[in-house]
Design a protein around this motif. Structure first.
Motif, mmCIF file in Angstrom:
data_model
loop_
_atom_site.group_PDB
_atom_site.id
_atom_site.type_symbol
_atom_site.label_atom_id
_atom_site.label_comp_id
_atom_site.label_asym_id
_atom_site.label_seq_id
_atom_site.Cartn_x
_atom_site.Cartn_y
_atom_site.Cartn_z
ATOM 1 N N TYR A 30 0.792 -1.220 0.000
ATOM 2 C CA TYR A 30 0.000 0.000 0.000
ATOM 3 C C TYR A 30 0.834 1.285 0.000
ATOM 4 N N PRO A 35 1.241 3.285 -5.238
ATOM 5 C CA PRO A 35 1.556 4.529 -5.953
ATOM 6 C C PRO A 35 2.493 4.311 -7.145
ATOM 7 N N ASP A 36 3.480 3.422 -7.022
ATOM 8 C CA ASP A 36 4.326 3.118 -8.180
ATOM 9 C C ASP A 36 3.470 2.603 -9.341
ATOM 10 N N ILE A 38 0.103 2.853 -9.902
ATOM 11 C CA ILE A 38 -0.826 3.851 -10.466
ATOM 12 C C ILE A 38 -0.042 4.811 -11.349
ATOM 13 N N SER A 39 1.098 5.271 -10.868
ATOM 14 C CA SER A 39 1.898 6.202 -11.661
ATOM 15 C C SER A 39 2.265 5.589 -12.999
ATOM 16 N N LYS A 40 2.574 4.316 -12.993
ATOM 17 C CA LYS A 40 3.027 3.664 -14.219
ATOM 18 C C LYS A 40 1.901 3.372 -15.189
ATOM 19 N N GLU A 91 9.562 0.499 -10.985
ATOM 20 C CA GLU A 91 8.880 0.199 -9.720
ATOM 21 C C GLU A 91 9.878 -0.296 -8.680
ATOM 22 N N ASN A 274 -8.038 0.437 -6.160
ATOM 23 C CA ASN A 274 -6.981 1.426 -5.985
ATOM 24 C C ASN A 274 -7.140 2.687 -6.834
ATOM 25 N N LEU A 275 -7.599 2.555 -8.060
ATOM 26 C CA LEU A 275 -7.673 3.756 -8.905
ATOM 27 C C LEU A 275 -8.710 4.756 -8.401
ATOM 28 N N TYR A 278 -7.713 4.904 -3.516
ATOM 29 C CA TYR A 278 -6.426 5.144 -2.846
ATOM 30 C C TYR A 278 -6.222 6.631 -2.558
ATOM 31 N N ARG A 279 -5.838 6.940 -1.346
ATOM 32 C CA ARG A 279 -5.632 8.325 -0.937
ATOM 33 C C ARG A 279 -4.310 8.505 -0.208
ATOM 34 N N GLY A 280 -3.313 7.721 -0.596
ATOM 35 C CA GLY A 280 -2.029 7.771 0.102
ATOM 36 C C GLY A 280 -2.013 6.774 1.248
ATOM 37 N N TYR A 281 -0.814 6.543 1.777
ATOM 38 C CA TYR A 281 -0.688 5.610 2.888
ATOM 39 C C TYR A 281 -0.903 6.384 4.183
ATOM 40 N N GLN B 277 -13.409 7.125 1.709
ATOM 41 C CA GLN B 277 -13.144 6.108 0.693
ATOM 42 C C GLN B 277 -14.348 5.299 0.251
ATOM 43 N N TYR C 278 -5.844 14.979 -1.960
ATOM 44 C CA TYR C 278 -4.620 14.174 -1.948
ATOM 45 C C TYR C 278 -4.921 12.713 -2.268
ATOM 46 N N ARG C 279 -4.170 12.144 -3.175
ATOM 47 C CA ARG C 279 -4.376 10.752 -3.579
ATOM 48 C C ARG C 279 -3.059 9.987 -3.614
ATOM 49 N N GLY C 280 -2.169 10.319 -2.715
ATOM 50 C CA GLY C 280 -0.854 9.679 -2.707
ATOM 51 C C GLY C 280 0.114 10.451 -3.572
ATOM 52 N N LEU C 282 1.968 10.549 -6.574
ATOM 53 C CA LEU C 282 1.985 9.894 -7.875
ATOM 54 C C LEU C 282 2.947 10.639 -8.777
ATOM 55 N N GLN C 283 3.810 9.882 -9.477
ATOM 56 C CA GLN C 283 4.814 10.534 -10.303
ATOM 57 C C GLN C 283 4.428 10.564 -11.778
ATOM 58 N N ARG C 285 5.263 9.963 -15.633
ATOM 59 C CA ARG C 285 5.872 8.782 -16.260
ATOM 60 C C ARG C 285 6.471 9.155 -17.626
#
Lengths: 285, 285, 285, 285, 285, 285
Positions: A30, A35-36, A38-40, A91, A274-275, A278-281, B277, C278-280, C282-283, C285
């Protein structure tokens, strides 16, 4: 450069080999991996969801039951093509995560072994080294075979879902037995409320499993009655007798657990979509 | 009509007495109870969160460990005052949910017993009938006592959290022993990374427990070393000897599990922060 | 244990002393500090927002203009009371972040200096060591003084907002001058579209500043006309002459920049409303 | 009517020619353009994100560095085909926005010039009139060329990203020089942590640029060392000597800034992921 | 400066006097008023919700039934105190909106009348000029009086909710009649599934209404049976006979519609829970 | 197994035949149907939105105006292909919902008729039994024909949208008349601000309608002037005279309402964008 529209669903069965690792694996999943990921892949993945594993029922180990979570994706493209191979960031997948999942031995890693792995190496782990394989199975976005229970709605009650992949020592004899023995048996069991299946694509990540199967029961007692008690007299198939390494059990499901049959018990509900959720850890205080 | 600003945190420990009920209880919690609850208290509740119970570690039963989830609220007002007593709709709380949680016996209910219960009756269940009490403990929004580990951050590693409530047969002797024996013992254990506590308000829902305690370990092995192995020689306190019904164990924690000590093992992370959430009960396909 | 309902707004002006640090500071703020903060104070903080600093206009340095962001909170309780002092986890605040912000000298830290700091120490940094103070100013949730422009709506056009805090060498003479000189001057300037102010609470975090002021202009040219060009002939007040250390400038604003006047130029819009957006981390790409 | 699945990423570099316009442009982008855009393309755009421009580093102007934001989209279809040409409503794009961005001269518009423009006209502005072109470059969804730094993760530290498009006076000689001189030079620089590139599609919006390039540095000092100081002795290529209008600089990057090289300095993080984070234009109070 | 914690719920009944105005009023509410409101009061308002008016049932006009929406807020403080009076921006409330709502005559406005109004003036409109009053009624956060149907849950079926405010010509005689005639009558009607009420605070915005009432029916037929048909023989109360201007109807509800009784028919569900669901004004394409 | 990328938009016009059913239908739509639908099609549906029907204007019944809502989807694949036919759970669609919508007679159902229907049966209801057909029309994702008003933006004012489908007794003569009479007439009307259309796909769900049309007016008065008053002298077309069953009206629109012309009046705004705004069925308190 061509991108083919190829909608697929994939499932991953994540194990947790010791309770000592459960909260660590959860934390990595989590706080780092979501986050890796989702970013990807957010631009070409339509759904990315975690489902918590229910506790292993009695004799569930014999069925290759994993203990952490099922990770599900819905893809629009095959991420494994050359067109998709360059990623500006990688990742974070330290080998220790594979140790927690049982893909590599549960012993301390040397520093060299501890460097970050790329995702493909990560997902290719297990299997060849005697350890259970990493299961990453791609299937069509809708189920292909509807064997029992069409029409069931959420109002018919919460479901105890048994989902698993099968790998046959010999595809031809395995599939024949599946159709002639496996399917009729479970269709006939009153405990089985729903039963569907799909064949697994081999050309995506080289997954060696042949079938994804899902059956719904009222609960683990009903599963036990159908899958364990009811199968005690099921004859060991010839293909199993001929492949003692891949199918060492005299009883159903015959196949080598966690290698040729791998699965999980799930409820109806996602632990995290998750999409959208998810709101961060965020930690407890 | 006066509404007092009284910020409080509350914890509820939800048990699941058989695996046959886990997915049903989960279904009720997420499909029925969360929307009922949000609809009811969103205007005066600032945080409403579920934390999944980690599996019970060896000998965890002796510590009154529950198996479903911890439900946490942060309130701005005391919902139990007369000013808050009229609600235009009532939450759906069928008695079967209490059966799944172990607050009433695990036997079939008569139709009369199956009518919907109001929330107060629901939460007042258990305890008097020989069954374990429903635990609904209100505490200040921040911890009151900081016994060990101040300064720990998330970078110090994921935590295996042991959280529980204690009820003393005699508050005075129990508290004295807590300060003189319990606290120093766990402060001295190297496995304890963090240790905090608060006293429980008795004037909110009439909760009979006296203390909420939380300790952090690296994992269940470390917990076992400190809480089970390390306490084998701890002398049975006089208050325990004098109250064999409330404190029938010769070993630590001495108290009657699930009645005088009730708790759970948790990770750092919420399973669902419902107010931010929750997006409806969505099923796996 | 008593918790007083004390709604307050607070502002923090975060500087960035070198461009070499901007993306690092941003990374720490969004990947580390936002989730730590939400985890800690979501139950009693109603709004937690970041506003990006607009570039410093010509001569803006003389006004103590900071270069990173304004952090705003709306609190329900005073987090600095004894009742709120125990936190089960600590925010991650490495000293290097203070270096990036200019609260400690921009030189390498010794290992001892690099241990994590708790939030109070962090926020108490600067000021006494010759470095600029960390500005954390609490004010009432609504503005107290409305000097000009009441009734302006968003349809009147986007605003170039100048927001700053003032610390008087002598509160009495400073306030008198503010009312008799400062306010009438800016009220009379055609470039000033809006002008409000509040007095700063001293009993929350011991903030030494006296006033929070906000003025709106059409843009930096208009600000320059009013605040720089128009004030060239403004007489140096007696309180400034008497306090050359605190008010070393012969020109308006007279006060020592970044120590006795600190502020920022802002637009109408939040960069991130953290509790809702805020949603984590995210970077790209 | 046929719709081809053609996943693409596009980048737009938005400039801000005077600080007097920054807050106005931001206001238009977030209060007018984002909701217009989401309303229009949400059904076929998977990601729509803004990244704030970092301040221009020393000599950055020579590299065509723009000053407002990079706008990124991930598309599923090519929006420029005839099948997509009818839109029931038109985006609000007043010419003044182009003036703020430097696509048309910074002088007052006649009323005739002030009528709303449609999006295609808007995005076709600049370039032919001596003003810098509107840059709207479509590329494959993943990078095509991986020149350096494969395997870098977020744990390797925050990145100072230099992203830009290149247009060669002559594609053949330009590309040859890129491969033989440009790529080896930056691969050899220790300051370059990551280096990727893609070729730009010409058949989408008629974009005249040939390449999109991205390189990561620790910060602007490292960028300056590699891109400015280290290139002082780089020989002016023949293609540049032969095209003094398009490549008037004797120094690297040789190309006419803001016309043949246009780019931006960015951090890892999006300022706003509009499809998931936008919640209306909310103002500071 | 003191801020009292005073949690309150408020209701506003918004009318729409011609269908020609419905989409315009909706557009203003969602594109202008919601973002203005969230920007202004999010720090001290916990819930801000719109409920769509169901169509007016037969004879509903006689009950002062409004036709647009009910706007509900849950406040933590009284926004009308001096401490809350300065707002840095003003909500956009053009008088034409009041015309659409029937608070001012449905005739063209002079330019002078068309200037923006501040919120207090807006909400104070109507009533004195012969037009119906703007209804903005504050009540305790929970209902005060529970007359019928306690225990009803959502599983008992969807509800047709009749919610309205009452203003008595004489509070004393009106309240007496309410308790002795009104309440027993509706308690006795089988069509009434739920019946609650609260008294309205007069010290917040000077609201002249005395009571807020809510009753639930299966649908409009059941409402008609109970509120219209069943009341044909209800005796005209003395207080009504004595106040022909305020109570000009010979039939129940006796009071002057839209002036002394104002209400709405609602379903269980909010059209928009603005603080959690608003994502900007997005249009259909 | 092949999945074709086939982006489509679809519209459904939901009627409500009695006000007694409106809140029940709304309750089913939001509490049952939205979560079932999201669970089922989120992986391949990009937008799923409800638009509330505006009240039927005078003579609107003659135009087949429905009274509940328009449901819109944007699909990536055709859900009706064999590849998509197996669904592990079935949507809950009791026949009573069709009764509320007028697809089956408004009389009590026998128990046999009350079993759950699958979605295809549900959506195939009406039409053949003399009741109005269920309208489920698929069209290209962008409009095909732009007849009037290109360039209109949201700043041109809120719109009163008339959207409807047409079915010709004879496609050839109907389409000819549409182009030669219908289009020029509405193009010439000053009340028509916008006018677009698309042809309906017949190969998706077998929809019998030929065209989807949308026109924008300032309000219902303007619609009435153009569509009712202005068409009084429009000659009855030959195709209508020849098909008295399908086109029984002597006046425009000639076609049998609710069977050969079906539509709705809508505002610019969605009532709920379900994929992004749905947060469970939350009730008013």
């Amino acid at each position: 450069m061509a991108f083919e529209y190829r909608p697929m669903r994939s499932v991953i069965y994540v194990d947790c080999v010791r309770e000592e690792y459960r909260h660590r694996l959860q934390h990595w999943l989590y706080s780092v991996h979501v986050p890796d990921s989702i970013s990807k892949f957010a631009p070409y993945c339509n759904k990315y969801t975690f489902y918590n594993a229910l506790p292993v029922p009695p004799e569930g180990e014999r069925f290759g039951t994993r203990r952490m979570q099922m990770t599900e994706h819905y893809w629009m493209v095959n991420e494994m093509t050359p067109e998709m191979s360059v990623n500006v960031f990688t990742e974070r997948m330290p080998p220790i995560v594979l140790r927690w999942q049982g893909m590599i031995p549960d012993v301390d890693l040397t520093p060299e072994q501890s460097a970050n792995m790329d995702g493909d190496t990560h997902r290719a782990s297990g299997g060849d080294n005697g350890m259970p394989p990493f299961v990453f199975a791609h299937v069509p976005i809708n189920w292909q075979y509807d064997y029992k229970g069409k029409g069931r709605t959420l109002d018919d009650g919460p479901n105890y879902r048994w989902q698993f992949v099968l790998r046959w020592p010999c595809e031809k004899t395995g599939e024949k037995w599946f159709e002639e023995v496996f399917v009729p048996y479970f269709q006939s069991r009153p405990e089985v409320n729903r039963f569907v299946s799909s064949r697994i694509y081999h050309d995506v990540v080289g997954c060696q499993f042949h079938r994804l199967v899902e059956m719904w029961f009222d609960g683990p007692d009903e599963w036990y009655a159908a899958a364990v008690e009811g199968t005690r007299d099921m004859a060991q198939p010839d293909w199993a007798k001929e492949a003692p390494k891949e199918a060492p059990q005299a009883q159903f499901p015959f196949l080598k657990p966690n290698h040729y049959i791998v699965g999980m018990f799930l409820s109806d509900m996602a632990a995290s979509d998750n999409l959208t959720q998810y709101r961060g850890y965020l930690q407890m205080r």
